[in-house]
Write a protein that holds these residues in place. Sequence first.
Motif, PDB file in Angstrom:
ATOM      1  N   TRP A  74       0.826  -1.215   0.000  1.00 60.75           N
ATOM      2  CA  TRP A  74       0.000   0.000   0.000  1.00 60.75           C
ATOM      3  C   TRP A  74       0.855   1.257   0.000  1.00 60.75           C
ATOM      4  O   TRP A  74       0.403   2.329  -0.376  1.00 60.75           O
ATOM      5  N   MET A  75       2.099   1.136   0.409  1.00 63.74           N
ATOM      6  CA  MET A  75       2.951   2.308   0.583  1.00 63.74           C
ATOM      7  C   MET A  75       3.201   3.057  -0.727  1.00 63.74           C
ATOM      8  O   MET A  75       3.168   4.285  -0.760  1.00 63.74           O
ATOM      9  N   ALA A  76       3.424   2.333  -1.822  1.00 61.81           N
ATOM     10  CA  ALA A  76       3.680   3.002  -3.113  1.00 61.81           C
ATOM     11  C   ALA A  76       2.474   3.840  -3.519  1.00 61.81           C
ATOM     12  O   ALA A  76       2.629   4.977  -3.977  1.00 61.81           O
ATOM     13  N   ALA A  77       1.270   3.314  -3.334  1.00 63.79           N
ATOM     14  CA  ALA A  77       0.053   4.066  -3.661  1.00 63.79           C
ATOM     15  C   ALA A  77      -0.102   5.258  -2.725  1.00 63.79           C
ATOM     16  O   ALA A  77      -0.539   6.331  -3.131  1.00 63.79           O
ATOM     17  N   TRP A  78       0.270   5.084  -1.466  1.00 64.80           N
ATOM     18  CA  TRP A  78       0.147   6.167  -0.482  1.00 64.80           C
ATOM     19  C   TRP A  78       1.057   7.332  -0.860  1.00 64.80           C
ATOM     20  O   TRP A  78       0.696   8.492  -0.729  1.00 64.80           O
ATOM     21  N   PRO A  86      -4.915   0.647  -3.534  1.00 65.41           N
ATOM     22  CA  PRO A  86      -4.485  -0.356  -4.508  1.00 65.41           C
ATOM     23  C   PRO A  86      -5.678  -1.133  -5.075  1.00 65.41           C
ATOM     24  O   PRO A  86      -6.636  -1.432  -4.358  1.00 65.41           O
ATOM     25  N   GLU A  87      -5.620  -1.446  -6.342  1.00 58.07           N
ATOM     26  CA  GLU A  87      -6.717  -2.131  -7.042  1.00 58.07           C
ATOM     27  C   GLU A  87      -7.095  -3.446  -6.358  1.00 58.07           C
ATOM     28  O   GLU A  87      -8.273  -3.799  -6.275  1.00 58.07           O
ATOM     29  N   GLU A  88      -6.101  -4.176  -5.848  1.00 57.63           N
ATOM     30  CA  GLU A  88      -6.392  -5.452  -5.173  1.00 57.63           C
ATOM     31  C   GLU A  88      -7.288  -5.244  -3.957  1.00 57.63           C
ATOM     32  O   GLU A  88      -8.140  -6.071  -3.648  1.00 57.63           O
ATOM     33  N   VAL A  89      -7.087  -4.127  -3.247  1.00 58.95           N
ATOM     34  CA  VAL A  89      -7.912  -3.811  -2.078  1.00 58.95           C
ATOM     35  C   VAL A  89      -9.345  -3.528  -2.522  1.00 58.95           C
ATOM     36  O   VAL A  89     -10.304  -4.042  -1.939  1.00 58.95           O
ATOM     37  N   LEU A  90      -9.495  -2.733  -3.570  1.00 57.34           N
ATOM     38  CA  LEU A  90     -10.832  -2.400  -4.065  1.00 57.34           C
ATOM     39  C   LEU A  90     -11.565  -3.636  -4.573  1.00 57.34           C
ATOM     40  O   LEU A  90     -12.774  -3.767  -4.382  1.00 57.34           O
ATOM     41  N   GLN A  91     -10.849  -4.552  -5.190  1.00 61.12           N
ATOM     42  CA  GLN A  91     -11.482  -5.793  -5.651  1.00 61.12           C
ATOM     43  C   GLN A  91     -11.875  -6.676  -4.475  1.00 61.12           C
ATOM     44  O   GLN A  91     -12.925  -7.306  -4.495  1.00 61.12           O
ATOM     45  N   HIS A  92     -11.021  -6.713  -3.463  1.00 56.18           N
ATOM     46  CA  HIS A  92     -11.304  -7.546  -2.285  1.00 56.18           C
ATOM     47  C   HIS A  92     -12.513  -7.016  -1.509  1.00 56.18           C
ATOM     48  O   HIS A  92     -13.345  -7.792  -1.055  1.00 56.18           O
ATOM     49  N   LEU A  93     -12.593  -5.706  -1.370  1.00 59.38           N
ATOM     50  CA  LEU A  93     -13.705  -5.086  -0.643  1.00 59.38           C
ATOM     51  C   LEU A  93     -14.680  -4.487  -1.650  1.00 59.38           C
ATOM     52  O   LEU A  93     -14.743  -3.282  -1.838  1.00 59.38           O
ATOM     53  N   PHE A 127      -1.841   7.845   8.255  1.00 60.63           N
ATOM     54  CA  PHE A 127      -0.739   8.579   8.882  1.00 60.63           C
ATOM     55  C   PHE A 127      -0.225   7.760  10.068  1.00 60.63           C
ATOM     56  O   PHE A 127       0.937   7.813  10.430  1.00 60.63           O
ATOM     57  N   TYR A 128      -1.118   7.033  10.707  1.00 57.58           N
ATOM     58  CA  TYR A 128      -0.738   6.085  11.765  1.00 57.58           C
ATOM     59  C   TYR A 128      -0.923   4.691  11.185  1.00 57.58           C
ATOM     60  O   TYR A 128      -2.041   4.245  10.959  1.00 57.58           O
ATOM     61  N   ASP A 129       0.177   4.010  10.974  1.00 61.25           N
ATOM     62  CA  ASP A 129       0.122   2.709  10.307  1.00 61.25           C
ATOM     63  C   ASP A 129       0.672   1.589  11.191  1.00 61.25           C
ATOM     64  O   ASP A 129       1.263   0.640  10.722  1.00 61.25           O
ATOM     65  N   PHE A 145      -3.365  -3.415   7.932  1.00 65.20           N
ATOM     66  CA  PHE A 145      -2.233  -2.639   7.442  1.00 65.20           C
ATOM     67  C   PHE A 145      -1.051  -2.775   8.397  1.00 65.20           C
ATOM     68  O   PHE A 145      -1.237  -2.855   9.612  1.00 65.20           O
ATOM     69  N   ASP A 146       0.162  -2.769   7.837  1.00 71.96           N
ATOM     70  CA  ASP A 146       1.340  -2.743   8.702  1.00 71.96           C
ATOM     71  C   ASP A 146       2.254  -1.587   8.304  1.00 71.96           C
ATOM     72  O   ASP A 146       2.110  -0.994   7.237  1.00 71.96           O
ATOM     73  N   SER A 147       3.162  -1.252   9.191  1.00 68.82           N
ATOM     74  CA  SER A 147       4.040  -0.098   8.985  1.00 68.82           C
ATOM     75  C   SER A 147       5.155  -0.385   7.980  1.00 68.82           C
ATOM     76  O   SER A 147       5.929   0.506   7.645  1.00 68.82           O
ATOM     77  N   GLU A 148       5.246  -1.613   7.498  1.00 74.58           N
ATOM     78  CA  GLU A 148       6.221  -1.966   6.463  1.00 74.58           C
ATOM     79  C   GLU A 148       5.661  -1.691   5.070  1.00 74.58           C
ATOM     80  O   GLU A 148       6.306  -1.978   4.074  1.00 74.58           O
ATOM     81  N   GLY A 149       4.417  -1.174   4.986  1.00 73.64           N
ATOM     82  CA  GLY A 149       3.833  -0.834   3.702  1.00 73.64           C
ATOM     83  C   GLY A 149       3.009  -1.946   3.074  1.00 73.64           C
ATOM     84  O   GLY A 149       2.682  -1.891   1.894  1.00 73.64           O
ATOM     85  N   GLN A 150       2.693  -2.959   3.864  1.00 72.45           N
ATOM     86  CA  GLN A 150       1.881  -4.069   3.361  1.00 72.45           C
ATOM     87  C   GLN A 150       0.495  -4.034   3.990  1.00 72.45           C
ATOM     88  O   GLN A 150       0.324  -3.590   5.128  1.00 72.45           O
ATOM     89  N   VAL A 151      -0.478  -4.520   3.238  1.00 76.83           N
ATOM     90  CA  VAL A 151      -1.832  -4.694   3.783  1.00 76.83           C
ATOM     91  C   VAL A 151      -2.262  -6.126   3.465  1.00 76.83           C
ATOM     92  O   VAL A 151      -2.122  -6.601   2.343  1.00 76.83           O
ATOM     93  N   LYS A 152      -2.724  -6.818   4.502  1.00 75.46           N
ATOM     94  CA  LYS A 152      -3.235  -8.164   4.326  1.00 75.46           C
ATOM     95  C   LYS A 152      -4.712  -8.071   3.950  1.00 75.46           C
ATOM     96  O   LYS A 152      -5.466  -7.311   4.577  1.00 75.46           O
TER      97      LYS A 152
END
Length: 157
Positions: A74-78, A86-93, A127-129, A145-152
Motif C-alpha cells: 500500500w505504501m507506493a500508492a500512499w 491499490p486495485e487489489e484492495v478495491l477488488q477484495h472489498l 498517517f498512523y500505520d 495494514f502494517d508499517s512496512e507498507g503491506q496490507v493483508k
Amino acid sequence: MSYLPLEQYQRKWIFTHQSMPVPEQDLAAIKPMDQARAAQLWKENISAQSPDADRLSSSDWPSNDSNWLQSVDWMAAWEDDEQGLPEEVLQHLDWQDDVTVYFCYEKYNVIETKWLIFKKHWKNFLFYDDGPILIGRRRNEALWFDSEGQVKLGKRD
C-alpha cells in the motif's frame, strides 16, 4: 453510539493536516468512538484480550494465517499523489459506498465512517500505520495494514 467530537479527537490533525485536508462535509462523516464504545467494538470484533495488533493472542482471528488470502503493497500508492487505494484492495472489498466501516487502530481508538469516505481519504487514516485493521459492519472481509507498507487482505471468521 458514543462518539467524540472530532475537535476532541487526539489525532484530529491527520484529517486537517495542511498537506491533505479533508473537506468539511467529509469530516462530518468521520466519527471517532469514545473509549468505552471503541473498547466494546474491539472486544467483539478484534480481540477480547489484546489491547492492540502487536499483542494479539493466537486465539484472535487476525492471528490465524488462514484468514489472510494475500498481502499487497500500500505504501507506493500512499506516496503517489494521484493514486487511490491499490486495485487489489478495491477488488477484495467490493462494498457499496454506504457500508459502515470501522478503522481500528487499537482497543481505545476506533473510527467509524462510510466506505466511500475511507476510500477517498485512506491516506489520512494511514498517517498512523501501526497495525490498524479495517472491518465493515456485517461484512466478513477485512484489511490489516502494517508499517512496512503491506496490507493483508482477508476474511474474519
